[in-house]
Design a protein around this motif. Structure first.
Motif, PDB file in Angstrom:
ATOM      1  N   THR A  16       0.834  -1.201   0.000  1.00 50.69           N
ATOM      2  CA  THR A  16       0.000   0.000   0.000  1.00 50.69           C
ATOM      3  C   THR A  16       0.870   1.253   0.000  1.00 50.69           C
ATOM      4  N   HIS A  30       2.478   1.689  -3.404  1.00 47.65           N
ATOM      5  CA  HIS A  30       1.497   2.169  -4.377  1.00 47.65           C
ATOM      6  C   HIS A  30       1.237   3.665  -4.196  1.00 47.65           C
ATOM      7  N   SER A  31       1.083   4.114  -2.959  1.00 47.71           N
ATOM      8  CA  SER A  31       0.834   5.541  -2.727  1.00 47.71           C
ATOM      9  C   SER A  31       2.050   6.380  -3.112  1.00 47.71           C
ATOM     10  N   ALA A  70       4.183   5.617  -5.504  1.00 50.98           N
ATOM     11  CA  ALA A  70       4.191   5.643  -6.972  1.00 50.98           C
ATOM     12  C   ALA A  70       3.185   6.663  -7.505  1.00 50.98           C
ATOM     13  N   GLU A  71       2.027   6.764  -6.866  1.00 47.10           N
ATOM     14  CA  GLU A  71       1.038   7.754  -7.299  1.00 47.10           C
ATOM     15  C   GLU A  71       1.569   9.170  -7.114  1.00 47.10           C
ATOM     16  N   ARG A  72       2.267   9.399  -6.011  1.00 46.57           N
ATOM     17  CA  ARG A  72       2.832  10.726  -5.766  1.00 46.57           C
ATOM     18  C   ARG A  72       3.924  11.045  -6.787  1.00 46.57           C
ATOM     19  N   ASP A  75       4.091   9.898  -9.801  1.00 47.65           N
ATOM     20  CA  ASP A  75       3.416  10.131 -11.082  1.00 47.65           C
ATOM     21  C   ASP A  75       2.854  11.550 -11.169  1.00 47.65           C
ATOM     22  N   ALA A  76       2.549  12.161 -10.038  1.00 48.13           N
ATOM     23  CA  ALA A  76       1.950  13.493 -10.027  1.00 48.13           C
ATOM     24  C   ALA A  76       2.991  14.600 -10.208  1.00 48.13           C
ATOM     25  N   THR A  85       2.938  16.764 -13.540  1.00 47.41           N
ATOM     26  CA  THR A  85       1.765  17.634 -13.596  1.00 47.41           C
ATOM     27  C   THR A  85       1.941  18.829 -12.670  1.00 47.41           C
TER      28      THR A  85
END
Length: 62
Positions: A17, A20-21, A23-25, A27-28, A31
């Motif tokens: 978990t 995964h979190s 990796a999401e950060r 990816d941001a 942007t």
């Protein structure tokens, strides 16, 4: 019972978990960078009155 501790499964789940979190950060980031850069360009073209006070080129002594 298989002899495995349920804490091991929980630790693996927690680690997955977290990964995964993270990796999401990550990816941001592109942007967020584009948004910040656009704000900087906007401030250069249309500085706020407060920002204009700090514009060295506009406030040079004559």
């Amino acid at each position: 019972m298989s002899g495995r501790s349920p804490f091991i499964s929980d630790a693996y789940d927690d680690t997955a978990t977290y990964g995964h979190s993270l990796a999401e950060r990550l990816d941001a980031i592109p942007t967020l960078f584009r948004m910040i850069h656009a704000d900087q360009l906007q401030n250069l073209d249309n500085p706020t009155p407060q920002a204009a006070k700090w514009d060295i080129g506009q406030n040079l002594p004559e």
